[in-house]
Design an enzyme around this catalytic site. Structure first.
Site, PDB file in Angstrom:
ATOM      1  N   HIS A   1       1.376   5.296  -2.282  1.00 44.40           N
ATOM      2  CA  HIS A   1       0.786   6.248  -3.245  1.00 44.40           C
ATOM      3  C   HIS A   1       1.918   6.891  -4.036  1.00 44.40           C
ATOM      4  O   HIS A   1       2.421   7.956  -3.669  1.00 44.40           O
ATOM      5  CB  HIS A   1      -0.014   7.324  -2.510  1.00 44.40           C
ATOM      6  CG  HIS A   1      -1.205   6.791  -1.786  1.00 44.40           C
ATOM      7  ND1 HIS A   1      -2.486   6.861  -2.307  1.00 44.40           N
ATOM      8  CD2 HIS A   1      -1.317   6.160  -0.595  1.00 44.40           C
ATOM      9  CE1 HIS A   1      -3.328   6.292  -1.453  1.00 44.40           C
ATOM     10  NE2 HIS A   1      -2.651   5.863  -0.404  1.00 44.40           N
TER      11      HIS A   1
ATOM     12  N   HIS B   1       0.845  -1.208   0.000  1.00 45.56           N
ATOM     13  CA  HIS B   1       0.000   0.000   0.000  1.00 45.56           C
ATOM     14  C   HIS B   1       0.873   1.248   0.000  1.00 45.56           C
ATOM     15  O   HIS B   1       1.432   1.637   1.028  1.00 45.56           O
ATOM     16  CB  HIS B   1      -0.903  -0.016   1.247  1.00 45.56           C
ATOM     17  CG  HIS B   1      -1.886   1.104   1.297  1.00 45.56           C
ATOM     18  ND1 HIS B   1      -3.240   0.905   1.493  1.00 45.56           N
ATOM     19  CD2 HIS B   1      -1.744   2.443   1.203  1.00 45.56           C
ATOM     20  CE1 HIS B   1      -3.866   2.065   1.500  1.00 45.56           C
ATOM     21  NE2 HIS B   1      -2.965   3.024   1.335  1.00 45.56           N
TER      22      HIS B   1
ATOM     23  N   GLU C   1     -10.923   5.704   7.146  1.00 39.30           N
ATOM     24  CA  GLU C   1      -9.685   6.381   7.588  1.00 39.30           C
ATOM     25  C   GLU C   1     -10.093   7.606   8.400  1.00 39.30           C
ATOM     26  O   GLU C   1      -9.965   8.753   7.972  1.00 39.30           O
ATOM     27  CB  GLU C   1      -8.814   6.760   6.385  1.00 39.30           C
ATOM     28  CG  GLU C   1      -7.429   7.213   6.816  1.00 39.30           C
ATOM     29  CD  GLU C   1      -6.482   7.466   5.662  1.00 39.30           C
ATOM     30  OE1 GLU C   1      -6.843   7.170   4.511  1.00 39.30           O
ATOM     31  OE2 GLU C   1      -5.380   7.978   5.909  1.00 39.30           O
TER      32      GLU C   1
ATOM     33  N   ASP D   1       2.284   3.578   2.663  1.00 38.45           N
ATOM     34  CA  ASP D   1       1.268   4.586   2.373  1.00 38.45           C
ATOM     35  C   ASP D   1       1.877   5.826   1.721  1.00 38.45           C
ATOM     36  O   ASP D   1       1.849   5.964   0.528  1.00 38.45           O
ATOM     37  CB  ASP D   1       0.461   4.944   3.628  1.00 38.45           C
ATOM     38  CG  ASP D   1      -0.842   5.657   3.298  1.00 38.45           C
ATOM     39  OD1 ASP D   1      -1.420   5.357   2.235  1.00 38.45           O
ATOM     40  OD2 ASP D   1      -1.288   6.519   4.087  1.00 38.45           O
TER      41      ASP D   1
ATOM     42  N   HIS E   1      -9.539   2.131   0.631  1.00 41.17           N
ATOM     43  CA  HIS E   1      -9.235   2.874   1.854  1.00 41.17           C
ATOM     44  C   HIS E   1     -10.535   2.893   2.659  1.00 41.17           C
ATOM     45  O   HIS E   1     -11.526   3.456   2.201  1.00 41.17           O
ATOM     46  CB  HIS E   1      -8.835   4.309   1.532  1.00 41.17           C
ATOM     47  CG  HIS E   1      -7.446   4.441   0.981  1.00 41.17           C
ATOM     48  ND1 HIS E   1      -7.035   3.801  -0.152  1.00 41.17           N
ATOM     49  CD2 HIS E   1      -6.384   5.149   1.436  1.00 41.17           C
ATOM     50  CE1 HIS E   1      -5.766   4.115  -0.376  1.00 41.17           C
ATOM     51  NE2 HIS E   1      -5.343   4.930   0.562  1.00 41.17           N
TER      52      HIS E   1
ATOM     53  N   GLN F   1     -10.183   9.003  -4.569  1.00 34.96           N
ATOM     54  CA  GLN F   1     -10.015   9.668  -3.275  1.00 34.96           C
ATOM     55  C   GLN F   1     -11.072  10.740  -3.015  1.00 34.96           C
ATOM     56  O   GLN F   1     -11.391  11.055  -1.871  1.00 34.96           O
ATOM     57  CB  GLN F   1      -8.631  10.300  -3.202  1.00 34.96           C
ATOM     58  CG  GLN F   1      -8.347  10.959  -1.870  1.00 34.96           C
ATOM     59  CD  GLN F   1      -6.916  11.448  -1.783  1.00 34.96           C
ATOM     60  OE1 GLN F   1      -6.055  10.802  -1.222  1.00 34.96           O
ATOM     61  NE2 GLN F   1      -6.665  12.589  -2.351  1.00 34.96           N
TER      62      GLN F   1
HETATM   63 ZN   LIG Z   1      -3.417   5.137   1.521  1.00 33.21          ZN
END
Ligand SMILES: [Zn+2]
Length: 415
Positions: A60, A58, A215, A311, A212, A154
């Site tokens: 980005h 995981h 969160e 992440d 996700h 997102q």
């Molecule tokens: Zn993430």
């Protein structure tokens, strides 16, 4: 016929004693102690630990290193981290993203990451450019690392019209996995619809899902149980992964246990992201502050597959990160109170075999006939590896030595 490489005296992860590993034609061909076969290259691991590569489940890469030109996240919250990116995303170019991603991937490769799953923002702000950038970066390093890309909405799906079509477009263009962020919708109904759309796209492309989920510190967040329910309903058991899941850390015990039971039933893979979540969560709390790291020990005890991932790397969410799984494992040992020898070994599983299972990698093993991926750490066991996090001694991929480091030991003398 000499071997291509013979690696002697390896303390192979999960095995007892030392062994010698013979490599030929990109595959392991011998696994025995005291092998004396001639080889073009002989490496003496001298009792160092060997793993079949680290798996980063995981990250980005499209946002990595963006902090070099992004405004500072003053509140330190997830919300501000997302919002201050909008202006930058509007001006993204695929080539610039590919360049930043490639710089981070170079570090991952030298740290021994053999497989990696990256999320990529898909929304009407940046369009398909981030996905194009990561597809380009993946092509550049295809000889050095295997990469899965996740289409990550997102900005939401229901509340961000046009996103669903863009997700299908990038899946068509070569993105592998369907992502999601169901908590980022205006209502519980919209969150459910968000998850339903993710499953619809996954079914269209016969793809895995990696979302996700929750969160947030909000103990009333409920999208994780929706993910478990819809996984069972759609028959996608084992093919769904949930990252972050911070709200689970705020649930009362009885509710948490019920949700964990459902996750086990649904075969959902869980990814903890200790670095980013320790940094972002609980920001607005007075003491005692919540720290946002999901219930790792409880999930493991229930038989759920749990891994952990980097992440963020130098972006608006998190100002550090070296894409080194040993660093993330070290942080997780602290965040999740994993200090006993068996617990520390479990954390090593979380950055290797557990993560491989979440990514559904079929041939992740050091075994005769398997693809010859091997990382020799500069440590004799998991505790020492996490404690020192020294550069990897050798990284071998498909039977080829692709990275090596030698640590010069400093000696300090007392006068
Ligand atoms: Zn993430």
């Amino acid at each position: 016929m000499p071997l291509d490489i013979l690696v002697k005296n390896v303390a192979l992860w999960g095995a007892d004693g030392l062994c010698d590993l013979g490599i030929s034609g990109g595959r392991f061909v011998a696994l025995e102690q005291g092998a004396a076969t001639p080889a073009a290259l002989i490496l003496d691991a001298d009792g160092r630990l060997g793993v079949p590569g680290f798996v980063e489940p995981h990250i980005h890469l499209d946002k990595a290193l963006i902090s070099e030109r992004a405004p500072v996240n003053v509140s330190g919250t997830l919300t501000e981290a997302i919002e201050i990116l909008w202006e930058i995303k509007r001006n993204y170019s695929a080539d610039e993203i590919a360049d930043r991603a490639s710089r981070v991937l170079a570090r991952a490769i030298e740290h021994g990451v053999s497989r990696l799953r990256t999320h990529v923002d898909v929304d009407p702000i940046g369009g398909t450019r981030p996905a194009q950038g990561l597809i380009r970066a993946r092509e550049r390093v295809s000889d050095l690392i295997d990469i899965q890309i996740v289409a990550f909405p997102q900005e939401g799906i229901v509340k961000s019209p046009g996103t669903e079509a863009l997700m299908r477009e990038v899946m068509e263009a070569g993105v592998d996995v369907v992502g999601g962020m169901p908590f980022n919708e205006a209502s519980l109904e919209d969150s459910r619809r968000h998850i339903e759309i993710v499953f619809e796209i996954a079914k269209q492309f016969n793809a895995d899902i990696d979302m996700h989920v929750d969160e947030t510190d909000d103990p009333l967040a409920r999208t994780l149980e929706m993910v478990a329910e819809l996984t069972i309903e759609n028959g996608w058991q084992g093919r769904v992964t949930a990252g972050h899941t911070c709200a689970l850390a705020s649930y009362p015990r009885d509710h948490a246990d019920r949700v964990i039971g459902r996750l086990h039933e649904a075969g959902v893979n869980m990814i903890a992201n200790p670095a980013t979540n320790l940094m972002l969560q609980g920001r607005l709390d007075d003491y005692p502050k919540r720290r946002g790291v999901t219930q790792v020990k409880e999930l493991l005890a229930a038989g759920v597959n749990v891994a952990c991932g980097q992440d963020c790397v130098h972006d608006t969410f998190y100002p550090f990160g070296q894409n080194d799984p040993l660093e993330i494992g070290f942080l997780l040992c602290h965040a999740s109170h994993m200090s006993q020898p068996a617990e520390i070994r479990t954390v090593m599983d979380m950055i290797t075999s557990n993560a491989a299972r979440a990514l559904r990698i079929a041939d992740f093993a050091v075994a005769v006939g398997a693809r010859a991926d091997l990382v020799i750490l500069d440590a004799s066991d998991a505790r020492e590896a996490f404690a020192t996090r020294t550069p990897r001694r050798w990284v071998i991929r498909k039977g080829r030595l692709i990275a090596e480091s030698k640590v010069e030991r400093r000696r300090y003398f007392c006068i």
